[in-house]
Design a protein around this motif. Structure first.
Motif, PDB file in Angstrom:
ATOM      1  N   MET A 177       0.820  -1.312  -0.136  1.00 13.42           N
ATOM      2  CA  MET A 177       0.105   0.036  -0.043  1.00 13.42           C
ATOM      3  C   MET A 177       0.932   1.206   0.048  1.00 13.42           C
ATOM      4  N   ILE A 178       0.569   2.101  -1.025  1.00 19.53           N
ATOM      5  CA  ILE A 178       1.439   3.363  -1.101  1.00 19.53           C
ATOM      6  C   ILE A 178       0.164   4.629  -0.569  1.00 19.53           C
ATOM      7  N   ASP A 179       0.501   5.045   0.558  1.00 21.21           N
ATOM      8  CA  ASP A 179      -0.428   6.225   0.983  1.00 21.21           C
ATOM      9  C   ASP A 179       0.629   7.071   2.089  1.00 21.21           C
ATOM     10  N   ASP A 180       0.390   8.285   1.976  1.00 19.26           N
ATOM     11  CA  ASP A 180       1.124   9.285   2.924  1.00 19.26           C
ATOM     12  C   ASP A 180       0.086   9.690   4.295  1.00 19.26           C
ATOM     13  N   ASN A 181      -1.002   9.042   4.159  1.00 16.73           N
ATOM     14  CA  ASN A 181      -2.236   9.237   5.082  1.00 16.73           C
ATOM     15  C   ASN A 181      -2.034   8.245   6.311  1.00 16.73           C
ATOM     16  N   GLU A 182      -1.638   8.875   7.418  1.00 16.24           N
ATOM     17  CA  GLU A 182      -1.492   7.639   8.536  1.00 16.24           C
ATOM     18  C   GLU A 182      -2.904   7.097   8.811  1.00 16.24           C
ATOM     19  N   ASP A 183      -4.162   7.850   8.610  1.00 18.92           N
ATOM     20  CA  ASP A 183      -5.260   7.145   9.099  1.00 18.92           C
ATOM     21  C   ASP A 183      -5.776   6.081   8.016  1.00 18.92           C
ATOM     22  N   ASN A 184      -5.536   6.316   7.009  1.00 21.24           N
ATOM     23  CA  ASN A 184      -5.723   5.371   5.628  1.00 21.24           C
ATOM     24  C   ASN A 184      -4.776   4.322   5.727  1.00 21.24           C
ATOM     25  N   THR A 185      -3.690   4.311   6.276  1.00 26.89           N
ATOM     26  CA  THR A 185      -2.805   3.159   6.341  1.00 26.89           C
ATOM     27  C   THR A 185      -3.169   2.268   7.468  1.00 26.89           C
ATOM     28  N   ALA A 186      -3.561   3.005   8.614  1.00 23.92           N
ATOM     29  CA  ALA A 186      -4.069   2.438   9.867  1.00 23.92           C
ATOM     30  C   ALA A 186      -5.233   1.604   9.515  1.00 23.92           C
ATOM     31  N   LEU A 187      -6.327   2.041   8.982  1.00 24.13           N
ATOM     32  CA  LEU A 187      -7.538   1.482   8.432  1.00 24.13           C
ATOM     33  C   LEU A 187      -7.288   0.234   7.705  1.00 24.13           C
ATOM     34  N   PHE A 188      -6.361   0.204   6.620  1.00 22.83           N
ATOM     35  CA  PHE A 188      -6.149  -0.846   5.730  1.00 22.83           C
ATOM     36  C   PHE A 188      -5.230  -1.872   6.480  1.00 22.83           C
ATOM     37  N   ASN A 189      -4.316  -1.443   7.606  1.00 24.75           N
ATOM     38  CA  ASN A 189      -3.889  -2.618   8.137  1.00 24.75           C
ATOM     39  C   ASN A 189      -4.699  -3.430   8.881  1.00 24.75           C
ATOM     40  N   GLU A 190      -5.673  -2.667   9.775  1.00 23.21           N
ATOM     41  CA  GLU A 190      -6.666  -3.283  10.504  1.00 23.21           C
ATOM     42  C   GLU A 190      -7.568  -4.262   9.697  1.00 23.21           C
ATOM     43  N   ILE A 191      -8.038  -3.846   8.516  1.00 25.87           N
ATOM     44  CA  ILE A 191      -8.698  -4.678   7.608  1.00 25.87           C
ATOM     45  C   ILE A 191      -7.825  -5.878   7.267  1.00 25.87           C
ATOM     46  N   PHE A 192      -6.866  -5.658   6.677  1.00 25.73           N
ATOM     47  CA  PHE A 192      -5.859  -6.868   6.305  1.00 25.73           C
ATOM     48  C   PHE A 192      -5.714  -7.842   7.565  1.00 25.73           C
ATOM     49  N   LEU A 193      -5.521  -7.317   8.860  1.00 19.12           N
ATOM     50  CA  LEU A 193      -5.057  -8.105  10.085  1.00 19.12           C
ATOM     51  C   LEU A 193      -6.518  -8.902  10.255  1.00 19.12           C
ATOM     52  N   ARG A 194      -7.620  -8.450  10.179  1.00 20.51           N
ATOM     53  CA  ARG A 194      -8.846  -8.949  10.611  1.00 20.51           C
ATOM     54  C   ARG A 194      -9.570  -9.936   9.491  1.00 20.51           C
ATOM     55  N   HIS A 195      -9.274  -9.602   8.228  1.00 14.66           N
ATOM     56  CA  HIS A 195      -9.953 -10.429   7.123  1.00 14.66           C
ATOM     57  C   HIS A 195      -8.950 -11.028   6.335  1.00 14.66           C
ATOM     58  N   MET A 196      -7.757 -10.829   6.496  1.00 11.66           N
ATOM     59  CA  MET A 196      -6.868 -11.360   5.216  1.00 11.66           C
ATOM     60  C   MET A 196      -5.513 -11.724   6.337  1.00 11.66           C
ATOM     61  N   PRO A 197      -5.619 -12.531   7.348  1.00 13.09           N
ATOM     62  CA  PRO A 197      -4.398 -12.491   8.220  1.00 13.09           C
ATOM     63  C   PRO A 197      -3.330 -13.470   7.438  1.00 13.09           C
ATOM     64  N   ASN A 198      -3.514 -13.947   6.323  1.00  7.13           N
ATOM     65  CA  ASN A 198      -2.367 -14.864   5.485  1.00  7.13           C
ATOM     66  C   ASN A 198      -1.779 -13.687   4.507  1.00  7.13           C
ATOM     67  N   TYR A 199      -2.063 -12.562   4.758  1.00  6.75           N
ATOM     68  CA  TYR A 199      -1.469 -11.773   3.813  1.00  6.75           C
ATOM     69  C   TYR A 199      -0.470 -10.857   4.447  1.00  6.75           C
ATOM     70  N   GLU A 200       0.534 -10.425   3.825  1.00 10.92           N
ATOM     71  CA  GLU A 200       1.379  -9.260   4.491  1.00 10.92           C
ATOM     72  C   GLU A 200       0.937  -7.985   3.762  1.00 10.92           C
TER      73      GLU A 200
END
Length: 62
Positions: free
Chosen positions: A1-24
């Motif tokens: 993910m390429i984004d300079d907005n910390e809120d966006n990166t935190a949101l996507f990180n949470e989505i990945f951790l919760r719904h796609m735990p096998n992905y980095e």
């Protein structure tokens, strides 16, 4: 993910951790940082803010 907005990166990180735990999720905060990672890995998907301050999403992959 390429984004300079910390809120966006935190949101996507949470989505990945919760719904796609096998992905980095690798987060880059600039286009230049992305180019460094692209040279060392082969991503399956790239999510990018199109209006980055250093290299726009439109220019990065053309």
């Amino acid at each position: 993910m390429i984004d300079d907005n910390e809120d966006n990166t935190a949101l996507f990180n949470e989505i990945f951790l919760r719904h796609m735990p096998n992905y980095e999720l690798i987060v880059c905060t600039s286009g230049e940082e992305c180019l460094h990672h692209i040279g060392t890995i082969t991503p399956n998907l790239i999510l990018m803010d199109l209006q980055m301050p250093d290299i726009s999403g439109y220019r990065l992959f053309t």
